[in-house]
Write a protein that holds these residues in place. Structure first.
Motif, PDB file in Angstrom:
ATOM      1  N   HIS A  92       1.161  -1.159  -0.077  1.00  0.00           N
ATOM      2  CA  HIS A  92      -0.294  -0.161  -0.005  1.00  0.00           C
ATOM      3  C   HIS A  92       0.740   1.444  -0.111  1.00  0.00           C
ATOM      4  CE1 HIS A  92      -2.699   3.058   1.024  1.00  0.00           C
ATOM      5  NE2 HIS A  92      -2.340   3.188   1.847  1.00  0.00           N
ATOM      6  N   ASP A  93       2.002   1.604   0.696  1.00  0.00           N
ATOM      7  CA  ASP A  93       2.893   2.458   0.793  1.00  0.00           C
ATOM      8  C   ASP A  93       3.449   3.442  -0.312  1.00  0.00           C
ATOM      9  OD1 ASP A  93       2.140   2.868   3.563  1.00  0.00           O
ATOM     10  OD2 ASP A  93       3.647   1.809   4.578  1.00  0.00           O
ATOM     11  N   PHE A 113       1.294   3.928  -3.457  1.00  0.00           N
ATOM     12  CA  PHE A 113       1.081   5.191  -3.536  1.00  0.00           C
ATOM     13  C   PHE A 113       1.480   6.102  -2.695  1.00  0.00           C
ATOM     14  CE2 PHE A 113      -3.635   4.160  -2.030  1.00  0.00           C
ATOM     15  CZ  PHE A 113      -4.610   5.055  -2.626  1.00  0.00           C
ATOM     16  N   LYS A 152       1.359   9.090  -6.338  1.00  0.00           N
ATOM     17  CA  LYS A 152       1.705  10.602  -5.642  1.00  0.00           C
ATOM     18  C   LYS A 152       2.507  11.290  -7.024  1.00  0.00           C
ATOM     19  CE  LYS A 152      -1.400  10.235  -1.295  1.00  0.00           C
ATOM     20  NZ  LYS A 152      -0.998   9.796  -0.563  1.00  0.00           N
ATOM     21  N   ASP A 212      -9.371  -1.094   3.245  1.00  0.00           N
ATOM     22  CA  ASP A 212      -9.202   0.099   3.441  1.00  0.00           C
ATOM     23  C   ASP A 212      -7.748   1.296   2.450  1.00  0.00           C
ATOM     24  OD1 ASP A 212      -9.927   0.572   5.821  1.00  0.00           O
ATOM     25  OD2 ASP A 212      -7.813   0.351   6.595  1.00  0.00           O
ATOM     26  N   HIS A 213      -7.454  -0.063   1.307  1.00  0.00           N
ATOM     27  CA  HIS A 213      -6.619   0.944   0.175  1.00  0.00           C
ATOM     28  C   HIS A 213      -7.721   1.237  -0.369  1.00  0.00           C
ATOM     29  CE1 HIS A 213      -3.341   0.541  -2.703  1.00  0.00           C
ATOM     30  NE2 HIS A 213      -4.473  -0.333  -3.471  1.00  0.00           N
ATOM     31  N   LYS A 218     -10.666   2.123  -0.927  1.00  0.00           N
ATOM     32  CA  LYS A 218     -11.429   3.370   0.277  1.00  0.00           C
ATOM     33  C   LYS A 218     -10.216   3.881  -0.317  1.00  0.00           C
ATOM     34  CE  LYS A 218     -14.421   1.454   3.515  1.00  0.00           C
ATOM     35  NZ  LYS A 218     -14.589   0.551   5.436  1.00  0.00           N
ATOM     36  N   GLU A 219      -9.283   3.959  -0.078  1.00  0.00           N
ATOM     37  CA  GLU A 219      -8.455   5.160   0.019  1.00  0.00           C
ATOM     38  C   GLU A 219      -7.872   6.118  -1.660  1.00  0.00           C
ATOM     39  OE1 GLU A 219      -3.545   6.290   1.147  1.00  0.00           O
ATOM     40  OE2 GLU A 219      -4.689   4.986   2.317  1.00  0.00           O
ATOM     41  N   THR A 247     -11.054   8.051  -1.916  1.00  0.00           N
ATOM     42  CA  THR A 247     -11.011   8.750  -1.846  1.00  0.00           C
ATOM     43  C   THR A 247      -9.972   9.591  -2.829  1.00  0.00           C
ATOM     44  OG1 THR A 247     -11.535   8.339   0.042  1.00  0.00           O
ATOM     45  CG2 THR A 247     -10.130  10.824  -0.116  1.00  0.00           C
ATOM     46  N   TYR A 248      -9.126   9.495  -3.323  1.00  0.00           N
ATOM     47  CA  TYR A 248      -7.739  10.203  -3.657  1.00  0.00           C
ATOM     48  C   TYR A 248      -8.086  10.495  -5.102  1.00  0.00           C
ATOM     49  CZ  TYR A 248      -3.125  10.998  -6.323  1.00  0.00           C
ATOM     50  OH  TYR A 248      -2.473  11.855  -6.831  1.00  0.00           O
ATOM     51  N   ASN A 254     -10.764  13.247  -4.660  1.00  0.00           N
ATOM     52  CA  ASN A 254     -10.231  14.406  -4.156  1.00  0.00           C
ATOM     53  C   ASN A 254     -10.083  15.070  -5.617  1.00  0.00           C
ATOM     54  OD1 ASN A 254     -10.657  13.825  -1.315  1.00  0.00           O
ATOM     55  ND2 ASN A 254      -9.012  13.408  -0.311  1.00  0.00           N
TER      56      ASN A 254
END
Length: 181
Positions: free
Chosen positions: A63-64, A67, A71, A125-126, A128-129, A132-133, A136
């Motif tokens: 995940h880290d 992302f 990004k 959670d991954h 969902k993030e 959301t990303y 946004n």
């Protein structure tokens, strides 16, 4: 050949990451992780109390990593449309770089059951993030459009893995480009 980390904990995580992603969780045994990480069994269990704990560490590590790369790939612009399209370029690049192995989270999802609550929570959670990303980035757009972009991103990832080809990502990007102003 990739150089192994000096730290045994890091070596175990890097080895498990590669094996779980390439072979799958259930097809990878603890003995293989120990052997390929070149650590003692006691060292593995000192850092990770179980195979499930190692799976959770793998998912969080992935995940880290994922992302950070997303990004980085979308940081060159603040224009929503260009940023969203850059996320599809990122997806295509990752698919090609990782030989169309697909989403590590969805691959593991196909292997876990309701008993694997921690892994399932990390996977959810991954996603969902990610939702959301993308949402946004499209802050001024209707929720329906945000959901469509997310679903096109996800389906492009899966279909690209299935066909081991970039065309699903390319086509999804074209659709998204037409949907965005």
């Amino acid at each position: 050949m990739k150089q192994k980390a000096n730290d045994p904990k890091q070596r175990i995580l890097e080895t498990a990451t590669e094996l779980f992603y390439r072979q799958g969780y259930h097809a990878t045994g603890i003995n293989q992780v120990i052997q390929e990480a070149e650590v003692a069994r006691a060292s593995l269990y000192q850092h990770y109390t179980s195979k499930e704990a190692l799976l959770a560490a793998f998912l969080q590590h992935r995940h880290d990593y994922w992302f950070a790369k997303l990004k980085e790939a979308t940081a060159h612009t603040n224009q929503p449309k260009k940023k969203i399209l850059a996320s599809f370029d990122f997806l295509q690049m990752m698919n090609e770089q990782e030989d169309y192995r697909g989403c590590a989270f969805l691959n593991i999802l196909s292997e876990v059951t309701d008993k694997d609550a921690e892994a399932l929570a990390i996977i959810q959670d991954h996603k969902k993030e990610l939702r959301t990303y993308l949402s946004n980035i499209l802050a001024g757009e209707p929720q329906q459009l945000k959901d469509q972009v997310y679903l096109l991103f996800e389906s492009a990832m899966v279909e690209s893995q299935l066909f081991r080809n970039k065309w699903p990502v390319v086509e999804a990007k074209k659709i998204v480009s037409g949907l965005l102003r």
